[in-house]
Design an enzyme around this catalytic site. Structure first.
Site, PDB file in Angstrom:
ATOM      1  N   CYS A   1      -2.312  -3.141  14.987  1.00  0.00           N
ATOM      2  CA  CYS A   1      -2.020  -2.762  13.479  1.00  0.00           C
ATOM      3  C   CYS A   1      -2.571  -3.970  12.556  1.00  0.00           C
ATOM      4  O   CYS A   1      -2.172  -5.028  12.766  1.00  0.00           O
ATOM      5  CB  CYS A   1      -0.401  -2.525  13.635  1.00  0.00           C
ATOM      6  SG  CYS A   1      -0.096  -2.070  11.894  1.00  0.00           S
TER       7      CYS A   1
ATOM      8  N   GLU B   1       0.768  -1.155  -0.105  1.00  0.00           N
ATOM      9  CA  GLU B   1      -0.226   0.064  -0.082  1.00  0.00           C
ATOM     10  C   GLU B   1       0.741   1.424  -0.081  1.00  0.00           C
ATOM     11  O   GLU B   1       1.896   1.347   0.734  1.00  0.00           O
ATOM     12  CB  GLU B   1      -0.653  -0.053   1.359  1.00  0.00           C
ATOM     13  CG  GLU B   1      -1.830  -0.977   1.383  1.00  0.00           C
ATOM     14  CD  GLU B   1      -2.416  -1.030   2.657  1.00  0.00           C
ATOM     15  OE1 GLU B   1      -2.697  -0.029   3.307  1.00  0.00           O
ATOM     16  OE2 GLU B   1      -3.399  -2.135   2.993  1.00  0.00           O
TER      17      GLU B   1
ATOM     18  N   CYS C   1       3.061   8.347   1.826  1.00  0.00           N
ATOM     19  CA  CYS C   1       3.436   7.267   2.779  1.00  0.00           C
ATOM     20  C   CYS C   1       3.762   6.016   2.165  1.00  0.00           C
ATOM     21  O   CYS C   1       2.739   5.387   1.549  1.00  0.00           O
ATOM     22  CB  CYS C   1       2.293   7.181   3.682  1.00  0.00           C
ATOM     23  SG  CYS C   1       2.544   5.945   4.946  1.00  0.00           S
TER      24      CYS C   1
ATOM     25  N   CYS D   1      -3.062   2.228   7.752  1.00  0.00           N
ATOM     26  CA  CYS D   1      -1.824   1.273   7.882  1.00  0.00           C
ATOM     27  C   CYS D   1      -2.578  -0.320   7.387  1.00  0.00           C
ATOM     28  O   CYS D   1      -2.930  -0.836   8.599  1.00  0.00           O
ATOM     29  CB  CYS D   1      -1.314   1.273   9.010  1.00  0.00           C
ATOM     30  SG  CYS D   1       0.545   0.948   8.890  1.00  0.00           S
TER      31      CYS D   1
END
Ligand code: SAH
Length: 336
Positions: A112, A85, A98, A325
């Site tokens: 996460c 990603e 990012c 994330c």
């Protein structure tokens, strides 16, 4: 390949040194997709290059664009079928990207999504660069700053990340100043010290999320290996060596780390690395865990500032596209 490496490979093919500079420019500035496009190179060299080398690409497997703020989230696929990603965020002062550094993650942080399906492999320097090049190409936006905060632990892929930073900042290549780069780590202490010695000028972000060993080990397994005292010592060392303030990430989870006692412990812990910065993140709720967002973000921020610690609240971007994330790769693993 770095420019000196390209020079030595081309020298081995009997080419003059300046040809490597031309090729490097095609790859990193003009962004050629094939050697045939490199119109100032001799035909014979173009065909040799085509036989022995390839210009890698990453394909856009999925692309989600936020209607709220224009954030774009990419799911890129590499030639071996693995995916990562990348998120393009647009701020008034420019675009920030990012990027991911690994496919999956070994670190096991309980909140996460990136780590839930485990670790698959490290990303190569070229695959980190490709996340920039492909998203710039696709979006038509230019990336001004970069955060290594996507999937993976950058300091667990240290050599590839360092090589990527060399390529990224090379004057004749993408030429991005490392002052515009932030590297986020869960706290691999020996690597933080190594990085400090390189004095690269990048911003170190440390994912802290809890101020005592007991609380931190409960949500971040890495803390059992490198405890908070050792981590703060390494951060102090980084600050002393580089003069760069450390940025600490602190995701506030309701009932877990958002109480006044935790704020007090955090202020105490951070005294030796002050001045520093705390970035409070309203935790993103993920499917796999029942963590929920703290409603006490502003109070917590005030407790920290009253205690002499500079703290800001991270703006949420891309809330409508699962831009946090690991969520997109995970969702697509479940679908396939
Ligand atoms: N492995 C590195 C970088 C990737 S994670 C690190 O740990 O820093 C990027 C940031 O997102 C880290 O601060 C991480 O702790 C945080 N993060 C992960 N899951 C999150 C969630 N559900 N909500 C808010 N922040 C999260």
């Amino acid at each position: 390949m770095t420019l000196p490496e390209l020079e030595s490979d081309l020298a081995a093919l009997g080419e003059k040194k300046f040809r490597a500079g031309q090729l490097y420019d095609w790859l990193h500035v003009k962004r050629a997709l094939s050697f045939a496009e490199c119109s100032n190179l001799p035909k014979t060299l173009i065909s040799r290059l085509g036989e022995e080398y390839e210009i890698r690409r990453a394909s856009v497997k999925r692309k989600l664009e936020s209607k709220l703020d224009g954030t774009i989230k990419y799911l890129f696929e590499f030639p071996d079928g693995e995916r990562c990603e990348t998120v393009m965020m647009s701020y008034r002062h420019g675009n920030s990207l990012c990027i991911s550094t690994q496919v999956g993650c070994k670190m096991g942080c309980s909140f996460c999504a990136s780590t839930k399906a485990g670790y698959v492999r490290d990303l190569l320097p070229s695959e980190m660069l490709l996340q920039i090049y492909e998203s710039e190409r696709d979006s038509g936006r230019k990336v001004e700053s970069l955060v290594l905060m996507g999937i993976g632990e950058p300091l667990d892929n240290y050599d590839n990340v360092m090589r990527f930073l060399t390529l990224l900042s090379s004057e004749k290549g993408r030429n991005m100043s490392l002052r515009h780069v932030s590297l986020s780590t869960c706290g691999i202490v020996p690597r933080i010290r190594e990085l400090a010695e390189l004095g690269l000028g990048l911003t170190l972000s440390v994912s802290l999320h809890a101020p005592t060993d007991e609380k931190r080990s409960a949500i971040m397994p890495v803390n059992k290996r490198y405890g908070t005292a050792e981590l703060i010592d390494a951060c102090r060392y980084y600050f002393d060596r580089t003069g760069r303030r450390i940025s600490f990430e602190f995701a506030l989870i309701s009932g877990v780390n958002d109480d006044a006692q935790t704020a007090k412990e955090l202020i105490r812990l951070l005294k030796p690395v002050s001045p520093c910065h705390v970035n409070l993140i309203p935790v993103n709720e993920i499917r796999e865990r029942e963590y929920s967002r703290s409603g006490r973000v502003r109070e917590f921020q005030k407790l920290l500032t009253d205690g002499g610690i500079n703290a800001t609240v991270r703006r949420t971007l891309g809330a409508d596209i699962n831009a946090a994330c690991g969520q997109l790769r995970r969702e697509n693993l479940a679908e396939n």
